[in-house]
Design an enzyme around this catalytic site. Structure first.
Site, PDB file in Angstrom:
ATOM      1  N   CYS A 381      15.197  51.653 -27.712  1.00  0.00           N
ATOM      2  CA  CYS A 381      14.140  52.199 -26.861  1.00  0.00           C
ATOM      3  C   CYS A 381      13.352  53.292 -27.580  1.00  0.00           C
ATOM      4  O   CYS A 381      12.493  52.984 -28.388  1.00  0.00           O
ATOM      5  CB  CYS A 381      14.695  52.638 -25.519  1.00  0.00           C
ATOM      6  SG  CYS A 381      13.406  52.641 -24.257  1.00  0.00           S
ATOM      7  N   HIS A 507      17.390  47.724 -23.799  1.00  0.00           N
ATOM      8  CA  HIS A 507      18.712  48.345 -23.947  1.00  0.00           C
ATOM      9  C   HIS A 507      19.800  47.280 -23.891  1.00  0.00           C
ATOM     10  O   HIS A 507      20.279  46.956 -22.798  1.00  0.00           O
ATOM     11  CB  HIS A 507      18.965  49.327 -22.805  1.00  0.00           C
ATOM     12  CG  HIS A 507      18.038  50.492 -22.769  1.00  0.00           C
ATOM     13  ND1 HIS A 507      18.433  51.736 -23.163  1.00  0.00           N
ATOM     14  CD2 HIS A 507      16.752  50.609 -22.381  1.00  0.00           C
ATOM     15  CE1 HIS A 507      17.422  52.590 -23.019  1.00  0.00           C
ATOM     16  NE2 HIS A 507      16.384  51.922 -22.547  1.00  0.00           N
ATOM     17  N   GLU A 509      22.799  47.587 -24.593  1.00  0.00           N
ATOM     18  CA  GLU A 509      24.111  48.129 -24.197  1.00  0.00           C
ATOM     19  C   GLU A 509      24.463  47.869 -22.735  1.00  0.00           C
ATOM     20  O   GLU A 509      25.637  47.799 -22.385  1.00  0.00           O
ATOM     21  CB  GLU A 509      24.179  49.645 -24.480  1.00  0.00           C
ATOM     22  CG  GLU A 509      23.286  50.547 -23.656  1.00  0.00           C
ATOM     23  CD  GLU A 509      21.861  50.666 -24.203  1.00  0.00           C
ATOM     24  OE1 GLU A 509      21.519  49.907 -25.126  1.00  0.00           O
ATOM     25  OE2 GLU A 509      21.098  51.511 -23.693  1.00  0.00           O
TER      26      GLU A 509
END
Ligand code: GLN
Length: 540
Positions: A381, A507, A509
């Site tokens: 990001c 993202h 994650e």
């Protein structure tokens, strides 16, 4: 449907989120379907407006909710995708109740905490239960028993026992049991007080979990059972373990899964732990180690980057590698530029999400160091945006290139506010949020990592690559290997002549799970390891 309510006592950060996730896991391994709800007593409508330095990271759901980080633990442990409805805050409850009042729905009655606010809390919990149609709904009450703002939530869950029935509801209370360093004694008194506080409100816990650095001794267990008025077999201990993923295993070994099933009259089933054990083994007995520098703005609070650090660990487990993370304040590189040399000792450099100008020059310097010294790099990001700024400045020679978030007057706004963001006034829930699809170009690192031409990833940003600079950046060797379906929005960048230089606007994650690491995190850790082992460039 069965309801389990988790409360916490003595102090916050006692591990309610991990406990709730672990209970979910114990039920799942027995074949039961579960969902989890987090109730947060703060008056913010959602976590999106909260500073991660105070409250930890903001978790983003597929449907674009900005939620408490505990939803991340539920998703990771139970491998489920939760909707934003599963995070209930005081702000949302009051907003709904006040809107109803303004509409005249209460027909002239005096609107009160009990029953109107508590009814709305119960409605929201049941709404999740009905929508998801699972066997068990777990509800974790944020905050600590005794907090003023948590009272309406505790009152609501107290009432739910009356309405749902004793055998369909279970109260789990977790509290700290400190060990005095002088006498090495385990002290159960604070826990007893928090149980008393819960009882004062009208909730008698059914099981108590002692949070302690070590397994509690039989004397402490006996006291907790006696003063908590529960059988000894209903007392469990969550002691310190090297990995949080071991917590469901240690609790199940103590009989917690069986006890909960018995108490909720769920047919006894043998838990299937083999898959989970495999992951826990991989994470706890690594063959290799890599050390990664995470250069960020909130480096002082590890909870600010919890999904990222977990995704790195998941990536590591898939290549038998322990990932050790050093959190470095980006501003340190601004104050002392020669400190950048410490980056030489790391196997990889990771630049996380971020907001605002503070620390950005330090991050840009770290990215430059990674690129020029060919140290594996992953940017997420803001990390992606700053990698573009660094490349524009130092490779394309666009002097003072920047993001307009950092310098609105930059001569080269390579990162600019998205057009649809320009007219936005309200800060809450107004970024580009949630999962959007991305087209991955073939014959790229991204394609080799994702093995797909279309992926679906979660976002949380207002700025993006300015399309006016795309050609210049590409001409100098930057590859945008992932884009929005209309090809207007840049989503992934890579430098193919580097060992591993990769960044994404999204993202990864948030979708990483134990045993199923996110591809960009896995690719990064694998590259860190391969480079450390002096392998020629890996398959990516
Ligand atoms: N501040 C940047 C933006 O709003 C990046 C956000 C982030 O890193 N999540 O676009």
């Amino acid at each position: 449907m069965q309801f389990i309510f988790v409360t916490g006592g003595v102090l916050s950060s006692v591990g309610k989120g991990i406990l709730t996730s672990s209970i979910g896991k114990m039920l799942q391994t027995r074949g039961y379907t579960v969902t989890a709800v987090k109730v947060d007593p703060y008056v913010n409508v959602d976590a999106g407006t909260m500073n991660p330095y105070i409250h930890g990271e903001v978790y983003v759901t597929d449907d674009g909710g900005e939620t408490d980080l505990d939803l991340g633990w539920y998703e990771r442990f139970m491998d489920i995708n939760l909707p934003t409805d599963n995070n209930i805050t005081t702000g949302q409850i009051y907003q709904t109740v006040i809107n109803k009042e303004r509409r005249g729905d209460f027909l002239g009655r005096c609107v009160q905490i009990v029953p109107h606010v508590t009814n709305e809390i119960k409605r929201r919990i049941r709404f999740v239960a009905e929508k998801e149609k699972v066997d068990v709904v777990l509800t974790e009450c944020g905050g600590t028993v005794g907090d003023i703002e948590g009272l309406p939530f505790l009152e609501a869950i107290r009432q739910m026992r009356l309405e749902e029935g004793y055998e369909n509801t279970l109260y789990v209370h977790v509290a700290l049991v400190p060990i005095l360093d002088v006498t090495m004694e385990m002290k159960t008194k604070p826990l007893q007080h928090s149980v008393n506080e819960l009882r004062r409100i009208g909730i008698q816990p059914d099981t108590i979990v002692a949070r302690c650095t070590k397994m509690i001794d039989s004397e402490a267990l006996r006291k907790i059972a006696l003063f908590g008025t529960i059988p000894e077999e209903a007392v469990f201990c969550s002691y310190n373990v090297p990995s949080v993923y071991q917590v469901p295993l240690i609790l199940d070994n103590q009989g917690m899964g069986d006890y909960i099933c018995k108490r909720l009259r769920l047919p006894d089933k043998k838990p299937q732990w083999s898959q989970w054990n495999e992951f826990v083994d991989a994470i706890s007995k690594p063959r290799f180690e890599v050390v990664v520098a995470l250069v960020g703005k909130y480096a002082g609070l590890v909870d600010s980057y919890v999904s990222m650090s977990e995704a790195l660990r998941h990536g590591g487990a898939s290549c038998q590698t322990r990932v050790t993370i050093d959190y470095i304040e980006a501003e340190e590189f601004e104050r002392q530029p020669n400190k950048l040399e410490i980056l030489q000792k790391y196997n990889g450099i990771f630049i996380p999400y971020g907001f605002g100008p503070r620390g950005t020059e330090g991050k840009i310097a770290a990215i430059r160091y990674a690129r020029e010294n060919d140290i594996p790099f992953l940017g997420i990001c803001y990390g992606f945006q700053l990698a573009v700024v660094e490349f524009a400045r130092n490779v394309c020679r666009l002097e003072n290139a920047n993001s307009t978030e950092i310098n609105p007057d930059t001569p080269h706004p390579v990162i600019d506010l998205m057009p649809e963001q320009r007219s936005i006034q309200h800060k809450g829930a107004s970024m580009r949020l949630g999962a959007h699809n991305i087209i991955v170009e073939e014959n790229t690192i991204a394609y080799r990592l994702y093995c797909a031409t279309e992926i679906y990833e979660r976002h949380r940003h207002r700025w993006e690559v300015n399309a006016d600079y795309k050609e210049t950046l590409e001409k100098h060797g930057l590859i945008f290997s992932g884009k929005s379906p209309d090809r207007r929005r840049m989503e992934i960048l890579e430098l193919p002549d580097k060992y591993f230089f990769f960044a994404s606007q999204f993202h990864g994650e948030f979708k990483s799970r134990p045993g199923k690491p996110d591809p960009e995190y896995y690719g990064f850790v694998k590259a860190c390891l391969d480079k450390k082992l002096e392998k020629p460039r890996s398959q990516f």
